[in-house]
Design an enzyme around this catalytic site. Structure first.
Site, PDB file in Angstrom:
ATOM      1  N   CYS A  52      50.403  45.445  61.032  1.00  0.00           N
ATOM      2  CA  CYS A  52      51.083  46.610  60.432  1.00  0.00           C
ATOM      3  C   CYS A  52      51.185  46.456  58.923  1.00  0.00           C
ATOM      4  O   CYS A  52      52.200  46.791  58.309  1.00  0.00           O
ATOM      5  CB  CYS A  52      52.459  46.819  61.038  1.00  0.00           C
ATOM      6  SG  CYS A  52      52.417  47.321  62.776  1.00  0.00           S
ATOM      7  N   GLN A  93      61.952  39.468  58.676  1.00  0.00           N
ATOM      8  CA  GLN A  93      61.473  38.095  58.805  1.00  0.00           C
ATOM      9  C   GLN A  93      62.402  37.083  58.154  1.00  0.00           C
ATOM     10  O   GLN A  93      62.285  35.881  58.401  1.00  0.00           O
ATOM     11  CB  GLN A  93      60.061  37.972  58.207  1.00  0.00           C
ATOM     12  CG  GLN A  93      59.021  38.855  58.862  1.00  0.00           C
ATOM     13  CD  GLN A  93      58.820  38.546  60.333  1.00  0.00           C
ATOM     14  OE1 GLN A  93      59.090  37.449  60.803  1.00  0.00           O
ATOM     15  NE2 GLN A  93      58.340  39.535  61.070  1.00  0.00           N
ATOM     16  N   LYS A 150      63.642  40.173  66.544  1.00  0.00           N
ATOM     17  CA  LYS A 150      63.035  39.066  65.798  1.00  0.00           C
ATOM     18  C   LYS A 150      64.058  37.957  65.533  1.00  0.00           C
ATOM     19  O   LYS A 150      63.717  36.892  65.038  1.00  0.00           O
ATOM     20  CB  LYS A 150      62.455  39.576  64.477  1.00  0.00           C
ATOM     21  CG  LYS A 150      61.346  40.618  64.668  1.00  0.00           C
ATOM     22  CD  LYS A 150      60.814  41.100  63.339  1.00  0.00           C
ATOM     23  CE  LYS A 150      59.889  42.299  63.502  1.00  0.00           C
ATOM     24  NZ  LYS A 150      58.644  41.983  64.207  1.00  0.00           N
ATOM     25  N   HIS A 190      55.202  45.849  55.093  1.00  0.00           N
ATOM     26  CA  HIS A 190      54.950  46.339  56.451  1.00  0.00           C
ATOM     27  C   HIS A 190      54.881  47.859  56.391  1.00  0.00           C
ATOM     28  O   HIS A 190      55.508  48.493  55.538  1.00  0.00           O
ATOM     29  CB  HIS A 190      56.103  45.876  57.349  1.00  0.00           C
ATOM     30  CG  HIS A 190      55.910  46.120  58.805  1.00  0.00           C
ATOM     31  ND1 HIS A 190      56.083  47.356  59.391  1.00  0.00           N
ATOM     32  CD2 HIS A 190      55.579  45.269  59.826  1.00  0.00           C
ATOM     33  CE1 HIS A 190      55.870  47.259  60.697  1.00  0.00           C
ATOM     34  NE2 HIS A 190      55.558  46.010  60.985  1.00  0.00           N
ATOM     35  N   ASP A 211      63.756  44.750  53.128  1.00  0.00           N
ATOM     36  CA  ASP A 211      63.370  44.608  54.533  1.00  0.00           C
ATOM     37  C   ASP A 211      63.566  43.149  54.918  1.00  0.00           C
ATOM     38  O   ASP A 211      62.803  42.275  54.508  1.00  0.00           O
ATOM     39  CB  ASP A 211      61.913  45.031  54.705  1.00  0.00           C
ATOM     40  CG  ASP A 211      61.354  44.744  56.098  1.00  0.00           C
ATOM     41  OD1 ASP A 211      62.104  44.228  56.951  1.00  0.00           O
ATOM     42  OD2 ASP A 211      60.167  45.016  56.325  1.00  0.00           O
TER      43      ASP A 211
END
Length: 410
Positions: free
Chosen positions: A368, A208, A231, A128, A205
């Site tokens: 993104c 998700q 999220k 991202h 990261d």
């Protein structure tokens, strides 16, 4: 409906906990397939947020009156909830505005302090923008170099290639745990071993992954982990940075102001210990309580069940899309919760617009992740992403909308 969902509670009951899933007119089902962008909020999170903003509201940390003390306890209890969720310690959790701010915090504190010209950072093709641009800003400031790890044929980060690329000059590896476009899953423990073998730190990261995969920082052996609440069925405007305590203790302050200080004089200021050192100003009080409520709700459902449920739906959608000869699928067959695809001759934005008329919400664009789009050879993809409230009816509605789109475009 899968047996896994039945074990966790009827999916219709789960849907009923999400007022945002109702259509605008209330007369038709709304099929929300954009959870990877932001998740809908269960009533438990809405209630916790409303109560924190109304009935229970006060500021935290320095109030001598009872409600301020109670809100301070609730705020710090939220930090404890996040720590337990990640398998870390309370003093390893920094509240941020989201994963983007968390990555920037690492770049502008640990990065500026520890990296110099000649040092190298390794990212991957599928990152991202939030895990690319902060390192480019750091490159412009310090002269550090950035290398890019390729992907495997199915769209996973190629850790064999990473092992070949990594050298002692690499000081940081920054990878996504789950791709926000492809749904591919990183083997974090393997990536950590590779990074640590050359003396580099690993930043992950987890935006998700956190809503879908059970996390354990001790087992994963990462050095930094970031995620965003919105999220994770929580509110916007808050996220968290987890970092090993010894690393946090060595990082300088980032923003100056109230709450992050020990003693201030005009001659010198001393700073609070981590994590408070990185939380200047009035914190996200209401948002932190909402995040804790979201984590409690998700843990009650069960992270293992969440992952299995979303893998099941992703696999079923890939199977249905794979039956069409006018669809290109991206990403691995075992993607978790996210499916990106292209419909021949139809721009994803056009597809998304027609699907909206059918009561189906997907994401269309570069997500993104423009370097990944360049790698895939497309300007954009259509992306369907699932949540705990998703079920087979959402897939059926999507496929019906795709068929209508094909008829319109011929």
């Amino acid at each position: 409906m899968s047996d896994l969902v039945r074990e966790a509670g009827d999916v219709l009951a789960v849907k009923g906990e999400f007022p945002g899933l109702a259509s605008a007119d209330g007369d038709a089902d709304w099929h929300y397939l954009d959870t990877a962008a932001t998740a809908q909020k269960p009533q438990a999170v809405i209630d916790a947020t409303v109560n924190a903003l109304g009935r229970d509201y006060a500021t935290v940390h320095r109030g001598v009156y009872a409600r301020s003390a109670e809100m301070t306890l609730a705020f710090e209890a939220a930090r404890r909830t996040v720590a337990e969720f990640l398998g870390g310690r309370e003093d390893e959790i920094v509240f941020t505005r989201g994963a983007t701010e968390a990555i920037n915090l690492v770049a502008q504190t640990w990065g500026v302090q520890n990296l110099k010209a000649g040092d190298r950072i390794l990212v991957s093709v599928l990152e991202h923008h939030s895990n690319i641009v902060p390192w480019q800003l750091l490159r412009d400031r310090t002269g550090v170099e950035i290398d890019v790890c390729p992907l495997t044929a199915d769209g996973s980060i190629d850790l064999e290639a990473a092992e070949r690329i990594l050298t002692p000059a690499h000081k940081l590896v920054a990878f996504a745990h789950v791709s926000n476009v492809l749904g591919s899953v990183l083997h974090v423990e393997h990536a950590a071993r590779l990074a640590h073998a050359v003396g580099a730190k690993l930043l992950v990261d987890g935006c998700q992954a956190a809503p879908r995969i059970a996390l354990d920082m001790k087992a994963m052996q990462a050095d930094f982990y970031v995620f965003s609440a919105h999220k994770l069925y929580g509110p916007t405007g808050i996220g968290a940075l987890w970092a090993r305590k010894d690393i946090l203790d060595g990082m300088p302050p980032w923003q100056g102001g109230g709450s992050m200080i020990d003693r201030v004089t005009f001659e010198k200021t001393t700073y609070a210990p981590a994590p408070q050192r990185f939380e200047a100003g009035t914190p996200m009080i209401v948002e932190a309580i909402g995040l804790a409520a979201a984590i409690d709700w998700l843990r009650a459902f069960g992270l293992d069940r969440a992952e299995a449920h979303e893998r099941h739906l992703a696999a079923k959608l890939r199977e249905e899309l794979g039956k069409r000869n006018d669809v290109t699928l991206f990403g691995p067959a075992d993607s978790v919760g996210i499916v990106s695809f292209a419909l021949d001759g139809v721009h994803p934005h056009d597809l998304g617009t027609i699907l909206d008329e059918e009561g189906v919400a997907i994401r269309a664009g570069h997500h993104c992740a423009q370097p990944l789009m360049d790698h895939l050879g497309v300007p954009a993809t259509a992306r369907a992403s699932f949540g705990l409230y998703s079920d087979d009816s959402d897939i059926e509605a999507l496929m019906k909308g795709i068929e209508r789109t094909r008829r319109i475009f011929g």
